[in-house]
Write a protein that holds these residues in place. Structure first.
Motif, short mmCIF file in Angstrom:
data_model
loop_
_atom_site.label_atom_id
_atom_site.label_comp_id
_atom_site.label_asym_id
_atom_site.label_seq_id
_atom_site.Cartn_x
_atom_site.Cartn_y
_atom_site.Cartn_z
N ARG A 1 4.89 30.97 9.16
CA ARG A 1 4.74 32.23 8.43
C ARG A 1 3.53 32.14 7.50
O ARG A 1 2.95 31.07 7.30
CB ARG A 1 6.00 32.52 7.61
N GLU A 2 3.17 33.26 6.94
CA GLU A 2 2.01 33.29 6.04
C GLU A 2 2.19 32.36 4.84
O GLU A 2 1.22 31.83 4.30
CB GLU A 2 1.75 34.72 5.55
N ASP A 3 3.43 32.12 4.44
CA ASP A 3 3.65 31.22 3.31
C ASP A 3 3.74 29.75 3.75
O ASP A 3 4.02 28.87 2.93
CB ASP A 3 4.93 31.61 2.55
N GLY A 4 3.49 29.50 5.04
CA GLY A 4 3.46 28.13 5.53
C GLY A 4 4.81 27.58 5.95
O GLY A 4 4.90 26.42 6.36
N THR A 5 5.84 28.40 5.90
CA THR A 5 7.17 27.93 6.32
C THR A 5 7.39 28.23 7.79
O THR A 5 6.84 29.19 8.33
CB THR A 5 8.28 28.61 5.49
N PRO A 6 8.19 27.41 8.48
CA PRO A 6 8.43 27.64 9.91
C PRO A 6 9.28 28.88 10.14
O PRO A 6 10.13 29.21 9.32
CB PRO A 6 9.17 26.37 10.35
N PRO A 7 9.05 29.58 11.26
CA PRO A 7 9.81 30.80 11.55
C PRO A 7 11.25 30.51 11.95
O PRO A 7 12.11 31.36 11.80
CB PRO A 7 9.04 31.44 12.71
N LEU A 8 11.51 29.32 12.44
CA LEU A 8 12.85 28.94 12.87
C LEU A 8 13.43 27.93 11.90
O LEU A 8 12.75 26.97 11.51
CB LEU A 8 12.82 28.35 14.28
N SER A 9 14.66 28.13 11.52
CA SER A 9 15.32 27.19 10.62
C SER A 9 15.39 25.82 11.26
O SER A 9 15.83 25.66 12.40
CB SER A 9 16.73 27.69 10.29
N GLY A 10 14.92 24.83 10.53
CA GLY A 10 14.98 23.46 11.03
C GLY A 10 13.84 23.07 11.95
O GLY A 10 13.78 21.93 12.41
N SER A 11 12.93 24.01 12.24
CA SER A 11 11.82 23.70 13.13
C SER A 11 10.82 22.78 12.44
O SER A 11 10.53 22.92 11.26
CB SER A 11 11.11 24.99 13.57
N ALA A 12 10.28 21.83 13.22
CA ALA A 12 9.26 20.92 12.69
C ALA A 12 7.86 21.38 13.06
O ALA A 12 6.89 20.62 12.92
CB ALA A 12 9.50 19.51 13.23
N SER A 13 7.74 22.61 13.53
CA SER A 13 6.44 23.12 13.97
C SER A 13 5.43 23.15 12.82
O SER A 13 5.77 23.47 11.67
CB SER A 13 6.60 24.53 14.54
N ARG A 14 4.18 22.82 13.16
CA ARG A 14 3.06 22.91 12.20
C ARG A 14 2.02 23.90 12.71
O ARG A 14 0.88 23.92 12.22
CB ARG A 14 2.45 21.53 12.00
N LEU A 15 2.37 24.68 13.71
CA LEU A 15 1.42 25.57 14.38
C LEU A 15 0.99 26.71 13.46
O LEU A 15 1.82 27.50 13.00
CB LEU A 15 2.06 26.12 15.65
N ARG A 16 -0.33 26.81 13.22
CA ARG A 16 -0.86 27.83 12.32
C ARG A 16 -1.42 29.04 13.04
O ARG A 16 -1.42 30.15 12.51
CB ARG A 16 -1.97 27.23 11.45
N ARG A 17 -1.93 28.81 14.28
CA ARG A 17 -2.60 29.93 14.95
C ARG A 17 -2.61 29.72 16.45
O ARG A 17 -2.65 28.58 16.93
CB ARG A 17 -4.04 30.06 14.45
N VAL A 18 -2.59 30.85 17.18
CA VAL A 18 -2.68 30.82 18.63
C VAL A 18 -3.79 31.78 19.06
O VAL A 18 -3.80 32.94 18.67
CB VAL A 18 -1.36 31.24 19.30
N ALA A 19 -4.75 31.27 19.87
CA ALA A 19 -5.83 32.10 20.42
C ALA A 19 -5.54 32.34 21.90
O ALA A 19 -5.21 31.40 22.63
CB ALA A 19 -7.18 31.42 20.24
N VAL A 20 -5.68 33.60 22.33
CA VAL A 20 -5.31 33.98 23.70
C VAL A 20 -6.57 34.27 24.51
O VAL A 20 -7.36 35.15 24.15
CB VAL A 20 -4.40 35.23 23.68
N PHE A 21 -6.77 33.55 25.61
CA PHE A 21 -7.96 33.72 26.44
C PHE A 21 -8.17 35.17 26.85
O PHE A 21 -9.27 35.71 26.71
CB PHE A 21 -7.84 32.88 27.73
N ASN A 22 -7.12 35.78 27.42
CA ASN A 22 -7.26 37.11 28.02
C ASN A 22 -7.32 38.24 26.99
O ASN A 22 -7.42 39.41 27.37
CB ASN A 22 -6.11 37.37 28.99
N GLU A 23 -7.25 37.89 25.71
CA GLU A 23 -7.36 38.89 24.65
C GLU A 23 -8.54 38.60 23.73
O GLU A 23 -8.52 38.94 22.54
CB GLU A 23 -6.04 38.96 23.87
N GLY A 24 -9.56 37.96 24.28
CA GLY A 24 -10.78 37.70 23.52
C GLY A 24 -10.65 36.59 22.50
O GLY A 24 -11.46 36.50 21.56
N GLY A 25 -9.68 35.71 22.67
CA GLY A 25 -9.43 34.67 21.68
C GLY A 25 -10.58 33.69 21.51
O GLY A 25 -10.88 33.29 20.37
#
Length: 612
Positions: free
Chosen positions: A140-164
């Motif tokens: 999330r924008e505040d740096g917390t994971p969207p899922l409770s208990g998730s260890a994700s550190r993913l900040r951004r996703v770029a999509v090829f087919n959408e000009g990423g």
């Protein structure tokens, strides 16, 4: 005691500042005009020169830096095989970061595990569907994971087919080139280049940490043999296997940094058309690809007439006999040479044309290729060199090649690798191309590596000349109730050669005898029904008990049984009501069967083999 250690050559030395990214920079700086890629653009194919490719790599690397990617950070890459895959891979390296490839066919659970275990902070994906798979793990924008208990550190996703890629590139316009140059110059052989998660047929994937040194030694070994003849300017290759697979990626990187021209093609259902368009000088494929080439030619001949079918089968027998004669001191007889010339005009030339007409050879790995199929392709003038390796060996650890092919083996160790068998008959490798450790898994590392030797878990033999023969997978060994050890692989290879059969799985662990599960090839089954006047709508459930169909399958089983003892022979088989698929998580992206998944899903069919 372990067997004698075998190595092909003394190896070669690489300086510490040599890595795949620095080699790309050198090539593109020295030969900026070279055409490295041919990529689809609207309705035509566009050439990409070495200078243009390096400029795109640098620009995208600057965008990663602008997004806070630091040396050693992990960047996930989830996409089908395409030009952008390789662009992103090199850009990640140019930024000093670590590529984490993910198969597009991965389940949400597998994606979750890879993202969390690797600690990836940034990701590139192909399309909106792939983005949906990753959205749940974005911080999330505040740096917390969207899922409770998730260890994700993913900040951004770029999509090829959408000009990423264009968007990330624009964001890096203010980053100085000197910063990218410094990051490339700082790369050492010990630095991790990629964490490749095994797509194994059992268990949770392990993250294989492959260093820049591993990749560099692997690509150099590949160029020494077997792809040296085509890893050079002016040669063309179609890259169509998943780039998330370590062998395809290693070959693609080697081709790029040595100046060959690549075209990418992800749709394997239309690969024949692309091979004819691109006219590649080598074809890299798993055994199933070459089986399909052979079967497509057979089906075309059989559809034409009964005479065409007979001519093809005679030509096939002649090609196999011709190839086998090449291994004898006296060589092919005069009569065999004459037959070979006739069949070359009638059959062999058409098969070579089917893959573009100029291919010098093929390379296969990932699973075992039938010796008869290898002899067939060599006999028709398109030798297919079988190799062997794992993610942990950074792709090929041994391989056949023009200068040394022994059909029925997977070749000798590639340059700088060593091989031996341990006390249990398992194949082990050592060398600078072998991985250092499993990411976040010291227990698995300790189990797999001892004194620098990596235990593959595959059973095999190494002959006096250093050629390696794989005899089975230790985990796949079947022990019948009578205590007989049976390796299913060799039996399954023979049975799969029948065009009517798509997949074959030998069963019988703890059972009184060896059994078999069979799936049928849909196209060949349609021809079979039409030839016998059976309605196309007749289901597999109905056909499974058809006496003629069962007799044909039994003939193939008998061929396999003739190669083993009575105790190892298949006593009963069962035709399943559908084929296996990667989409249903029953096969890996390289078309290996996930035995544990299939055995669980078809448990009732297995039990039916032993119920009466």
């Amino acid at each position: 005691m372990p067997s004698q250690i075998h190595t092909t050559e003394a190896g070669f030395e690489l300086t510490e500042d040599q890595n795949c990214m620095s080699e790309l920079v050198k090539l593109c700086t020295d030969r900026p005009e070279l055409v490295l890629f041919s990529r689809p653009r609207d309705y035509y194919w566009e050439d990409v020169s070495a200078g243009e490719f390096l400029a795109e790599v640098y620009a995208l690397a600057k965008g990663l830096v602008a997004n806070g990617v630091e040396p050693g950070d992990r960047v996930a890459l989830l996409s089908n095989t395409r030009y952008e895959w390789q662009l992103v891979d090199f850009a990640i390296w140019a930024a000093g970061a670590v590529t984490v490839p993910i198969y597009p066919s991965s389940s949400p659970h597998q994606i979750e595990w890879i993202l969390e275990d690797s600690g990836a902070t940034f990701a590139f994906v192909e399309d909106a569907h792939n983005f949906a798979d990753l959205r749940a793990f974005l911080l999330r924008e505040d740096g917390t994971p969207p899922l409770s208990g998730s260890a994700s550190r993913l900040r951004r996703v770029a999509v090829f087919n959408e000009g990423g890629i264009d968007e990330v590139t624009r964001e890096g316009e203010g980053v100085e080139q000197s910063l990218i140059d410094a990051r490339v110059a700082a790369i050492t052989h010990a630095d991790i280049a990629s964490i490749v998660y095994t797509s194994g047929t059992t268990g949770r994937p392990k993250g294989v940490a492959l260093s820049h040194g591993n990749w560099m030694y692997q690509t150099r070994a590949l160029v020494t043999n077997p792809i040296g003849a085509v890893a050079r300017p002016g040669k063309r290759v179609v890259t169509f296997l998943p780039l998330a697979h370590v062998l395809q990626r290693a070959v693609a990187v080697a081709l790029t940094i040595h100046g060959a021209t690549q075209a990418h093609w992800a749709d394997t259902s239309t690969i024949a058309l692309e091979l004819q368009r691109a006219k590649p000088h080598v074809v890299l494929g798993v055994p199933r690809v070459f089986e399909k080439v052979r079967n497509a030619a057979y089906n075309k001949a059989a559809d034409g007439s009964g005479v065409g079918k007979r001519v093809f089968l005679e030509a096939e027998r002649a090609a196999i006999a011709y190839s086998k004669a090449l291994d004898k001191e006296e060589g092919p007889s005069f009569a065999l040479r004459m037959a070979h010339r006739v069949y070359d005009r009638l059959v062999y030339r058409k098969l070579r044309d089917a893959v573009g007409g100029v291919a010098q050879y093929g390379i296969t790995g990932g699973s075992a290729m039938s010796p008869e199929l290898s002899h067939f392709f060599r006999g028709l003038g398109l030798p297919v060199y079988e190799g062997y390796g794992l993610t942990e060996t950074a792709a090929a650890a041994c391989v056949n090649h023009k200068g040394g092919q022994r059909i029925g083996t997977v070749g000798r160790p590639v340059n700088s690798y060593e091989v031996r068998t341990n006390d249990n008959g398992e194949i082990e490798f050592r060398g600078p191309g072998v991985f250092g450790f499993y990411w976040n898994n010291p227990e698995a590392t300790a189990e797999a590596k001892h004194d620098g030797w990596f235990n593959t878990g595959d059973l095999g033999e190494v002959d006096s000349d250093g050629y390696v023969r794989i005899t089975g997978r230790k985990k796949d060994l079947i022990v019948t109730a009578g205590g007989k050890n049976v390796s299913p692989g060799p039996l399954e290879e023979i049975i799969r050669q029948d065009p009517l059969i798509s997949n074959a799985l030998v069963v019988g662990d703890g059972k009184p005898f060896v059994g078999l599960l069979v799936t049928l090839d849909a196209d060949e089954l349609s021809r079979w029904k039409e030839a016998r006047g059976i309605p196309a709508s007749t289901s597999l459930e109905e056909l499974a008990h058809n006496a003629d169909l069962r007799a044909e399958v039994q003939d193939t089983v008998n061929l396999a049984n003739a190669t083993v003892s009575h105790a190892e022979a298949i006593k009963k088989f069962r035709i399943l009501n559908r084929d296996l698929s990667e989409q249903d998580d029953e096969m890996t992206p390289t078309l290996k069967v996930k035995r544990n998944v299939v055995f669980r899903r078809f448990a009732d069919d297995i039990e039916a083999l032993y119920s009466r």
